[in-house]
Design an enzyme around this catalytic site. Structure first.
Site, short mmCIF file in Angstrom:
data_model
loop_
_atom_site.label_atom_id
_atom_site.label_comp_id
_atom_site.label_asym_id
_atom_site.label_seq_id
_atom_site.Cartn_x
_atom_site.Cartn_y
_atom_site.Cartn_z
N ASP A 1 13.73 -111.20 -52.85
CA ASP A 1 14.28 -112.38 -52.25
C ASP A 1 13.91 -112.54 -50.79
O ASP A 1 13.83 -113.80 -50.28
CB ASP A 1 15.59 -112.71 -52.24
CG ASP A 1 16.69 -111.50 -51.67
OD1 ASP A 1 16.62 -110.32 -52.09
OD2 ASP A 1 17.17 -111.72 -50.71
N ASN A 2 13.31 -111.68 -50.22
CA ASN A 2 12.74 -111.60 -48.85
C ASN A 2 11.23 -111.41 -48.69
O ASN A 2 10.48 -111.05 -48.02
CB ASN A 2 13.37 -110.29 -48.06
CG ASN A 2 15.00 -110.68 -47.74
OD1 ASN A 2 15.34 -111.75 -47.92
ND2 ASN A 2 15.61 -109.51 -47.71
P1 AMP Z 1 19.47 -111.39 -46.48
O1 AMP Z 1 19.92 -110.16 -46.58
O2 AMP Z 1 19.69 -112.25 -45.03
O3 AMP Z 1 18.01 -111.53 -47.04
O4 AMP Z 1 20.65 -112.28 -47.32
C1 AMP Z 1 20.81 -111.92 -48.68
C2 AMP Z 1 21.74 -113.06 -49.25
O5 AMP Z 1 22.87 -113.05 -48.73
C3 AMP Z 1 21.02 -114.53 -49.28
O6 AMP Z 1 21.47 -115.18 -50.36
C4 AMP Z 1 21.84 -115.00 -48.12
O7 AMP Z 1 21.95 -116.32 -48.31
C5 AMP Z 1 23.33 -114.30 -48.34
N1 AMP Z 1 23.98 -114.15 -47.02
C6 AMP Z 1 23.67 -113.38 -45.94
N2 AMP Z 1 24.56 -113.55 -44.96
C7 AMP Z 1 25.27 -114.45 -45.33
C8 AMP Z 1 26.51 -115.18 -44.60
N3 AMP Z 1 27.05 -114.79 -43.60
N4 AMP Z 1 27.10 -116.09 -45.47
C9 AMP Z 1 26.70 -116.42 -46.27
N5 AMP Z 1 25.56 -115.86 -47.23
C10 AMP Z 1 24.99 -114.94 -46.27
MG MG Z 2 17.12 -113.10 -47.43
#
Ligand code: AMP
Ligand code: MG
Length: 491
Positions: free
Chosen positions: A250-251
């Site tokens: 997803d990244n």
């Molecule tokens: P990331 O690790 O930032 O790539 O996020 C992975 C997933 O977790 C994605 O679906 C983000 O939208 C979700 N996510 C990360 N941080 C938050 C947050 N504080 N509130 C809601 N969703 C989050």
């Molecule tokens: Mg992400």
């Protein structure tokens, strides 16, 4: 005058299953910390108006500008190898798209703008530290010439977010050529929604690979295109010592931009096994693993595209494998070509790869600083008496021995010493966002509401290849007690 965004939205015109319509949640007291004025101009926005209180309200998600069609995008993803069928924008909202001055469609997204239907247990918010980190590192990557999402603005919200402690909340305005990820395809693949996969693939081709539309096998060509861009991207990362830290599917962007700066870091001393992220316990996303992981992610993309490859699935699998099989060579070509430039070679000869590998091995063994070793090597190319490079090695004799062979190889090329140094300085940065500097900037902002260090770091990193004598200290690696051993997602 009100701020005008010349939105021309296309993703929100796709079927409803692609996103959830949701507006940002207003915040208490938005305050603009930083506006990227040149980027604003590039996007057709008025930087002066964005700097007004109304502009800050928009950039904080308190006011939705005219023409925006705010959505949270749906996606799935493999996180550290584990498949999650629904992730999605849990704390980001796409305001819309604009066509920039070069005719490129760009997403304008608020990150940290409140909950969405994809928030799961999260609060939809972002803390100031990670917002500043993403701002600094993404803009540094841009200045290094590496494909990346950009940062248009950072605002503090006037509210606190609760993490391990209460921290100031912030919103980052992120700009990307799109936010479509490998995980976006996975979202529909796991739901066996082949029509949606085709719609998405067509959208991606029109947007990111227009040269492929109308070709005989556009979906095969799409996979080949993403494979090539990701291979080249990861090579670029390695050539500057960048560790993404969370290369989940997803990244992993379909356009080939670096996206989602979480616990990313640049390494100081060269160490192929380097990991900074606190959550990467197994070293899955270690520096030297990144090419392998990129290919793993692309294999997940290929699986999603199989239904578009034709009726005969055996044949489709074979075709996908063939297209994925190109990755190692594309990566290696880009990486080796980059390394040759880093050591100042203009031509290619047998033995170059081994020569360069021997330097890297000696650097690893001697804890040589990755960035400074190459930069000082440029000085040594310009002036044989310049011997700062050897000081990067615990045992300088290890460098001397290698340098003798290197000089022998350089002698086979006609370029002058000055010409070579200029070429090397154009690919070997002197300034990178060193972890200890980024941390210090964040501490000053979070603890003392002091953004002067942030401003200064951003200024220095905008010209990473230029010697900036006034800021020479920014080139220095951390002292032992300044070393940052771990970085955190901070979500
Ligand atoms: P990331 O690790 O930032 O790539 O996020 C992975 C997933 O977790 C994605 O679906 C983000 O939208 C979700 N996510 C990360 N941080 C938050 C947050 N504080 N509130 C809601 N969703 C989050
Ligand atoms: Mg992400």
């Amino acid at each position: 005058m009100t701020v005008h965004f010349p939105f021309q939205n296309s993703y929100s015109a796709l079927p409803d299953s692609f996103f959830a319509r949701v507006a940002p949640t207003p915040v208490a007291a938005p305050r603009l910390i930083k506006l990227n004025r040149p980027l604003a101009v590039q996007l057709g926005l008025d930087p002066d108006l964005l700097e007004t209180p109304e502009g800050a309200e928009i950039l904080a998600g308190k006011t939705v500008p005219d023409g925006a069609d705010p959505i949270a995008m749906a996606y799935a993803g493999h996180q550290f190898g584990q498949f999650v069928p629904q992730l999605g924008d849990g704390r980001a909202i796409l305001l819309g798209e604009v066509i920039d001055r070069d005719g490129v469609r760009r997403d304008i997204q608020l990150k940290g703008s409140g909950p969405t239907p994809f928030s799961r247990r999260g609060d939809g918010r972002a803390a100031l530290g990670p917002v500043l980190r993403e701002y600094i590192v993404s803009e540094a990557m841009y200045a290094l010439g590496i494909p990346t999402t950009r940062s248009l603005a950072a605002v503090v919200t006037g509210e606190h977010v609760i993490r391990e402690t209460a921290l100031p909340g912030a919103v980052l305005t992120r700009v990307a050529s799109s936010h479509i990820r490998v995980g976006t395809f996975q979202f529909f693949a796991v739901r066996r929604d082949t029509d949606a996969i085709r719609r998405l693939a067509d959208h991606v081709i029109a947007r990111h690979y227009p040269e492929l539309s109308g070709t005989e096998r556009p979906y095969h060509a799409l996979l080949a295109g993403v494979v090539a861009r990701q291979a080249e991207l990861v090579a670029r990362w390695l050539l500057v010592g960048f560790i993404h830290g969370v290369m989940n599917t997803d990244n992993s962007s379909i356009s080939g931009e670096t996206i989602d700066y979480g616990p990313c870091a640049f390494m100081d001393a060269y160490n192929p096994a380097q990991v900074f992220s606190s959550i990467d316990e197994m070293g899955r996303y270690a520096y030297a693993n990144q090419p392998r992981i990129a290919l793993w992610n692309l294999t997940r993309l290929a699986e999603c595209l199989l239904p578009l490859f034709g009726e005969e699935q055996d044949k489709a699998v074979e075709q996908a494998q063939e297209l994925l099989g190109v990755f190692p060579e594309t990566f290696s070509k880009a990486y080796q070509a980059g390394l040759r430039k880093k050591v100042g070679l203009f031509t290619e000869r047998d033995g170059d790869e081994a020569l360069i590998q021997d330097l890297l091995d000696a650097m690893a063994k001697n804890q040589a600083d990755f960035t400074l070793t190459f930069r000082r090597l440029g000085d040594a190319a310009g002036d044989p008496a310049a011997d700062d490079a050897r000081a990067e090695f615990m045992d300088p004799a290890a460098f001397d021995e290698w340098a003798r062979r290197w000089r022998g190889r350089l002698a086979a090329e006609p370029q002058s010493a000055a010409e070579r140094q200029t070429a090397m300085n154009a690919v070997n940065p002197i300034f990178i966002p060193r972890n200890h500097r980024v941390e210090a900037v964040i501490q000053a902002a979070v603890n003392d509401d002091n953004y002067a260090p942030f401003e200064e770091l951003v200024t220095v990193l905008a010209k990473p290849f230029e010697d900036q004598p006034d800021y020479a200290a920014y080139a220095d690696p951390p002292l032992p007690d300044q070393r940052v051993l771990q970085t955190f997602c901070g979500t």
